[in-house]
Design a protein around this motif. Structure first.
Motif, PDB file in Angstrom:
ATOM      1  N   MET A   1      77.782 -33.718  41.389  1.00 26.17           N
ATOM      2  CA  MET A   1      77.437 -32.465  40.735  1.00 26.17           C
ATOM      3  C   MET A   1      78.639 -31.529  40.776  1.00 26.17           C
ATOM      4  O   MET A   1      79.533 -31.671  41.613  1.00 26.17           O
ATOM      5  CB  MET A   1      76.257 -31.802  41.444  1.00 26.17           C
ATOM      6  CG  MET A   1      76.591 -31.223  42.820  1.00 26.17           C
ATOM      7  SD  MET A   1      75.262 -30.224  43.517  1.00 26.17           S
ATOM      8  CE  MET A   1      76.045 -29.593  45.000  1.00 26.17           C
ATOM      9  N   ASP A  21      78.956 -34.354  46.011  1.00 25.48           N
ATOM     10  CA  ASP A  21      77.736 -35.157  46.054  1.00 25.48           C
ATOM     11  C   ASP A  21      76.500 -34.286  45.870  1.00 25.48           C
ATOM     12  O   ASP A  21      76.430 -33.172  46.409  1.00 25.48           O
ATOM     13  CB  ASP A  21      77.630 -35.898  47.388  1.00 25.48           C
ATOM     14  CG  ASP A  21      78.707 -36.963  47.555  1.00 25.48           C
ATOM     15  OD1 ASP A  21      79.195 -37.459  46.526  1.00 25.48           O
ATOM     16  OD2 ASP A  21      79.057 -37.277  48.712  1.00 25.48           O
ATOM     17  N   LYS A  22      75.553 -34.788  45.115  1.00 27.72           N
ATOM     18  CA  LYS A  22      74.276 -34.088  44.985  1.00 27.72           C
ATOM     19  C   LYS A  22      73.580 -34.106  46.352  1.00 27.72           C
ATOM     20  O   LYS A  22      73.483 -35.151  46.993  1.00 27.72           O
ATOM     21  CB  LYS A  22      73.387 -34.770  43.946  1.00 27.72           C
ATOM     22  CG  LYS A  22      72.080 -34.046  43.659  1.00 27.72           C
ATOM     23  CD  LYS A  22      71.141 -34.881  42.807  1.00 27.72           C
ATOM     24  CE  LYS A  22      71.724 -35.197  41.455  1.00 27.72           C
ATOM     25  NZ  LYS A  22      70.728 -35.917  40.602  1.00 27.72           N
ATOM     26  N   LEU A  31      64.673 -30.329  46.379  1.00 29.77           N
ATOM     27  CA  LEU A  31      65.908 -30.382  45.604  1.00 29.77           C
ATOM     28  C   LEU A  31      65.662 -29.628  44.307  1.00 29.77           C
ATOM     29  O   LEU A  31      64.719 -29.929  43.575  1.00 29.77           O
ATOM     30  CB  LEU A  31      66.310 -31.823  45.313  1.00 29.77           C
ATOM     31  CG  LEU A  31      67.538 -32.020  44.414  1.00 29.77           C
ATOM     32  CD1 LEU A  31      68.800 -31.475  45.083  1.00 29.77           C
ATOM     33  CD2 LEU A  31      67.713 -33.502  44.055  1.00 29.77           C
ATOM     34  N   ARG A  33      67.166 -28.133  40.639  1.00 29.46           N
ATOM     35  CA  ARG A  33      68.154 -28.076  39.573  1.00 29.46           C
ATOM     36  C   ARG A  33      68.319 -26.615  39.226  1.00 29.46           C
ATOM     37  O   ARG A  33      67.374 -25.955  38.793  1.00 29.46           O
ATOM     38  CB  ARG A  33      67.665 -28.860  38.352  1.00 29.46           C
ATOM     39  CG  ARG A  33      68.592 -28.775  37.130  1.00 29.46           C
ATOM     40  CD  ARG A  33      69.919 -29.463  37.414  1.00 29.46           C
ATOM     41  NE  ARG A  33      70.698 -29.707  36.221  1.00 29.46           N
ATOM     42  CZ  ARG A  33      71.778 -29.008  35.858  1.00 29.46           C
ATOM     43  NH1 ARG A  33      72.169 -27.966  36.586  1.00 29.46           N
ATOM     44  NH2 ARG A  33      72.472 -29.346  34.791  1.00 29.46           N
ATOM     45  N   GLU A 105      75.175 -27.066  40.520  1.00 31.46           N
ATOM     46  CA  GLU A 105      74.153 -27.626  39.641  1.00 31.46           C
ATOM     47  C   GLU A 105      72.860 -27.946  40.383  1.00 31.46           C
ATOM     48  O   GLU A 105      71.776 -27.924  39.789  1.00 31.46           O
ATOM     49  CB  GLU A 105      74.693 -28.882  38.961  1.00 31.46           C
ATOM     50  CG  GLU A 105      75.815 -28.579  37.965  1.00 31.46           C
ATOM     51  CD  GLU A 105      76.365 -29.818  37.305  1.00 31.46           C
ATOM     52  OE1 GLU A 105      76.507 -29.810  36.061  1.00 31.46           O
ATOM     53  OE2 GLU A 105      76.635 -30.806  38.027  1.00 31.46           O
ATOM     54  N   TYR A 106      72.962 -28.235  41.686  1.00 31.31           N
ATOM     55  CA  TYR A 106      71.783 -28.554  42.495  1.00 31.31           C
ATOM     56  C   TYR A 106      71.926 -27.906  43.865  1.00 31.31           C
ATOM     57  O   TYR A 106      73.035 -27.660  44.355  1.00 31.31           O
ATOM     58  CB  TYR A 106      71.637 -30.069  42.682  1.00 31.31           C
ATOM     59  CG  TYR A 106      71.468 -30.843  41.402  1.00 31.31           C
ATOM     60  CD1 TYR A 106      70.204 -31.091  40.884  1.00 31.31           C
ATOM     61  CD2 TYR A 106      72.579 -31.335  40.718  1.00 31.31           C
ATOM     62  CE1 TYR A 106      70.051 -31.807  39.698  1.00 31.31           C
ATOM     63  CE2 TYR A 106      72.426 -32.046  39.541  1.00 31.31           C
ATOM     64  CZ  TYR A 106      71.164 -32.277  39.031  1.00 31.31           C
ATOM     65  OH  TYR A 106      70.998 -32.980  37.862  1.00 31.31           O
TER      66      TYR A 106
END
Length: 329
Positions: A1, A21-22, A31, A33, A105-106
């Motif tokens: 991400m 890493d996500k 989690l 978004r 992004e996350y």
């Protein structure tokens, strides 16, 4: 991400967008978004560690959290096996003044730190409704506001000030506010009875007296405002003051008729439900100034640090919705 990262305290120009890493949610986490976040005064303090006292919270020599960001609005896409109150697809938002690592992004976060976004509030509005209103809540609830009182809000155009103006407007009081020239009409439309243009006049030199002076930008001082306080008047600032004096002035309250209160923030479990209620009732609408993409986040920080923003500055991570922006002039 993609995420906005700094491994040392730094200026906006040193902030980097990196591929990371996500995150994987723990058993009690979700989690999310991220659809929208803001760049706010808290973010700027966390980025630069200014004032220095921020280092005692964030990490003395280096920040413990390398991804920046304090607020967010987004959608849950995964939940830990112990999460009981939220599910996949829920639209949620939240705020953590020491860092939510949300300019990414996350993000992962425990379920006790997130809240359902009210119906008819979009992600951008949700993200913009958090940081400023969270601190504004402390101003309103640290004092006993009564009908007929006169309140001055210094810096009514910022995220805190514009939220504070709308929250104070719920009381039967007279409100005087300060604003720059282009935003006078906006501040009047949100409920100010009188507006001083701070680019042309010094409100501390006026003859008017106030029951409360709420310094929502921390750019004045108790010393300058003392003469415009009524007997038993109260000064509250969003900042510690040039010499951190606002933290210590309350020690003198027992021997002084005029008081200083330092508004230590309440927990989000108290402030955000209050914000949600006012969003649902239509009594609070966050002001949105500019929007940037995540790749433009350094520019967003530079703009916010200049101290000239009106309301909130948004970072959009998914560009699939629109928001109505209040007229700024």
């Amino acid at each position: 991400m993609k995420a906005a990262v700094r491994r040392d305290y730094c200026s906006p120009s040193q902030l980097r967008i990196e591929q990371t890493d996500k995150p994987i949610p723990k058993n009690n986490e979700v989690l999310i978004r991220v659809y929208a976040t803001t760049v706010n005064r808290t973010d700027c303090a966390n980025l630069t560690a200014k004032p220095f006292i921020m280092r005692f919270v964030l990490g003395l020599f280096k920040p413990r959290k390398v991804i920046v960001g304090t607020d967010f609005a987004g959608e849950i896409i995964s939940v830990g096996n112990e999460v009981a109150t939220f599910g996949i697809g829920d639209k949620v938002f939240g705020f953590n003044d020491t860092g939510a690592e949300s300019q990414a992004e996350y993000l992962t976060i425990s379920e006790e730190h997130i809240f359902n976004i009210p119906t008819d509030i979009n992600f951008k509005q949700a993200a913009a409704s958090l940081e400023g209103a969270h601190y504004a809540y402390s101003f309103v609830h640290k004092v006993d506001i009564r009908s007929g009182q006169h309140i001055l809000i210094n810096g009514a155009t910022g995220a805190i000030g514009s939220a504070l103006l709308q929250l104070v407007r719920q009381f039967d009081v007279k409100i005087t506010a300060t604003a720059n020239t282009k935003n006078i009409n906006l501040i009047k439309s949100m409920g100010a009875d009188k507006v001083h243009d701070y680019t042309k006049e010094d409100f501390t030199k006026k003859a008017e007296k106030y029951d409360f002076v709420f310094d929502a930008v921390g750019k004045s001082t108790y010393g300058k405002c003392k003469s415009i306080l009524k007997e038993n008047g109260v000064y509250i600032s969003s900042e510690p003051g040039p010499y951190a004096q606002n933290v210590f002035y309350p020690l003198l309250n027992p021997i002084s008729s005029k008081k200083v209160i330092f508004p230590i923030p309440y927990k989000t479990r108290e402030t955000i439900p209050y914000i949600i209620k006012h969003l649902e009732l239509g009594k609070f609408e966050p002001v949105i100034d500019k929007e940037y993409s995540l790749s433009e986040i350094s520019e967003a920080y530079k703009y916010v640090i200049k101290g000239e923003k009106t309301g909130n500055v948004l970072i959009r991570l998914i560009n699939n919705e629109s928001t109505t922006k209040p007229k700024l002039s």
